[in-house]
Design a protein around this motif. Structure first.
Motif, PDB file in Angstrom:
ATOM      1  N   SER A  19      -7.035   2.000   3.557  1.00 37.89           N
ATOM      2  CA  SER A  19      -6.746   0.823   2.720  1.00 37.89           C
ATOM      3  C   SER A  19      -6.329  -0.368   3.574  1.00 37.89           C
ATOM      4  O   SER A  19      -6.691  -1.520   3.279  1.00 37.89           O
ATOM      5  CB  SER A  19      -5.636   1.162   1.720  1.00 37.89           C
ATOM      6  OG  SER A  19      -6.028   2.224   0.872  1.00 37.89           O
ATOM      7  N   ASP A  22      -9.439  -1.888   5.224  1.00 36.77           N
ATOM      8  CA  ASP A  22     -10.209  -2.666   4.239  1.00 36.77           C
ATOM      9  C   ASP A  22      -9.545  -4.016   3.959  1.00 36.77           C
ATOM     10  O   ASP A  22     -10.223  -5.051   3.868  1.00 36.77           O
ATOM     11  CB  ASP A  22     -10.344  -1.874   2.931  1.00 36.77           C
ATOM     12  CG  ASP A  22     -11.234  -0.655   3.091  1.00 36.77           C
ATOM     13  OD1 ASP A  22     -12.006  -0.606   4.074  1.00 36.77           O
ATOM     14  OD2 ASP A  22     -11.147   0.262   2.245  1.00 36.77           O
ATOM     15  N   ILE A  35       0.871  -1.184   0.000  1.00 42.17           N
ATOM     16  CA  ILE A  35       0.000   0.000   0.000  1.00 42.17           C
ATOM     17  C   ILE A  35       0.904   1.230   0.000  1.00 42.17           C
ATOM     18  O   ILE A  35       1.601   1.503   0.983  1.00 42.17           O
ATOM     19  CB  ILE A  35      -0.925   0.027   1.239  1.00 42.17           C
ATOM     20  CG1 ILE A  35      -1.824  -1.216   1.260  1.00 42.17           C
ATOM     21  CG2 ILE A  35      -1.768   1.295   1.251  1.00 42.17           C
ATOM     22  CD1 ILE A  35      -2.672  -1.334   2.519  1.00 42.17           C
TER      23      ILE A  35
END
Length: 445
Positions: free
Chosen positions: A202, A205, A189
């Motif tokens: 992110s 999630d 990420i």
């Protein structure tokens, strides 16, 4: 023989005189040269520094710079929120740039002030060199710490700004070792500058979509490590998912001490600052740099000094934490002293200016009153004085009562020569000056 003797008597004194005179001239020239060099040495060297205000170790970096600067009587001026009135580039010989207002880079270029980059390459300019921690080695060390706990499953890498060369090298170091373990799946990420909150979302999630699959997180920066730690605690995964940072700091080492993080990387921020100062001095003095690496940029190859890094593990945590904490406390004390000294100097300057303004106002008032008393219109040939005297005479009785009153008015007009009037006014002015001096003496007592 007599002619030869005469010749020797004439020549020898001349030679001696020239020799003595020559020595005297050399001595004088030498002294003048020393005086000139002394004046040059007295000229203060100023180094401008712009640090990344989000760097948790900025005080440690500045400590490394300041400690060496103090030994050589070099002044360090920082670009921060408190330096709005005066640019640190004023009279600066070089700019050490880690972060901050990018406009200072353009200003530095326009004023032909050399730039030394710190920890990462700034965009749009070509620095004279860069001081940077060994990012690729740091990436490898992070994975080595991870492999002591994890050999299979999913790993999340929280990368910093993917556009920075240092971040790219850190990621390359991670992947170089992880690629040797086929049972480990890597999910990266990236966090472009200013988008750390997006990285947090992110991560949340990904953890929700892959329950019980993520075994570890590698966070490249302290900012990302803080967010990862908070996410893991909220999801109650802080005891199941291992967290390893890539930028040791006082807070991250405290997390290790409490068990919420198992490893970190000591990037030697103090040494980064010290090396930056040493290179800055070499650039100022146009001395050769001790280059041990180079970095390719849009502007070409940049000479680099790579600072060694090391792993922070439970085995060396106590020593590393003590070192960071002690140095940070010392840096904070130095900063506090500087702020107090700066406030004191500012207060004294303000008081001095206020006193100076008061004195100017007082002088102005004296001058104005003096002008009113002593100034004569131009072209005066004759001065007349009109003196009016009024006398009141009371007639009293035996009991003290007023029986009558008599008033007489006498008015005289006389001509005064201008020269006499000037003399009288100058006497008055001198008397007022003497009175003022006496008053000052009394106040001084």
């Amino acid at each position: 023989m007599s002619k030869r003797l005469r010749f020797l008597f004439i020549v020898l004194p001349i030679c001696l005189s020239l020799t003595i005179t020559g020595c005297g001239l050399q001595d004088l020239l030498g002294k003048n040269k020393n005086k000139t060099s002394a004046k040059e040495q007295e000229e203060e060297t100023i180094i401008a520094v712009s640090l990344n205000q989000d760097d948790p170790n900025k005080l440690l970096i500045s400590k490394g710079i300041e400690d060496l600067a103090k030994k050589e009587d070099v002044k360090v001026k920082y670009m921060d929120s408190k330096s709005e009135k005066e640019s640190p580039l004023e009279d600066a010989k070089i700019l050490i740039y880690q972060g901050g207002d990018p406009s200072i880079l353009q200003e530095s270029q326009s004023e032909k002030i050399p730039i030394l980059a710190l920890t990462h390459l700034p965009s749009g300019v070509k620095p004279e060199g860069i001081i940077i921690p060994d990012q690729e080695k740091a990436g490898e060390l992070m994975v080595q710490t991870l492999l002591d706990k994890v050999t299979e499953g999913q790993i999340v890498i929280l990368q910093g700004d993917p556009n920075e060369s240092g971040s790219q090298e850190l990621l390359a170091g991670n992947r170089a070792l992880l690629s040797k373990y086929p049972k480990i799946t890597v999910h990266t990420i990236a966090s472009p500058q200013g988008s750390e909150s997006v990285a947090r979302t992110s991560l949340v999630d990904f953890l929700q979509k892959n329950p019980d699959k993520v075994q570890g997180i590698l966070a490249h920066t302290e900012t990302l490590a803080v967010q990862a730690s908070e996410v893991l605690k909220q999801a109650q995964l802080d005891k199941k998912v291992v967290l390893i940072g890539g930028q040791a700091s006082v807070p991250s080492l405290q997390r290790m001490a409490t068990g919420s993080q198992i490893g970190d990387i000591d990037t030697s921020p103090y040494l980064q600052g010290a090396n930056a100062y040493q290179w800055a001095q070499k650039i100022i003095n146009k001395e050769p740099l001790e280059v041990n690496h180079s970095i390719t940029s849009e502007q070409g190859e940049i000479p680099a000094k790579v600072v060694e890094v090391k792993s922070v593990t439970p085995a060396n945590l106590a020593v590393t934490q003590k070192s960071y904490t002690t140095t940070m406390q010392s840096a904070e004390q130095d900063k506090k002293k500087q702020e107090e000294s700066s406030k004191k100097d500012s207060k004294e300057n303000d008081q001095g200016k206020e006193k100076e303004n008061e004195q100017k106002d007082a002088k102005g008032e004296e001058g104005q009153s003096g002008d009113k008393q002593s100034s004569l219109p131009p072209g005066v040939q004759k001065v007349t004085e009109r003196i009016k005297t009024e006398t009141t005479r009371d007639y009293l009785g035996a009991d003290g009562k007023v029986l009558g009153t008599e008033k007489t008015v006498n008015e005289q007009v006389k001509t005064v020569p201008p020269e006499m009037l000037k003399q009288e006014q100058s006497k008055d002015a001198s008397q007022e000056g003497d009175q003022g001096k006496e008053k000052e003496k009394e106040e001084g007592k």
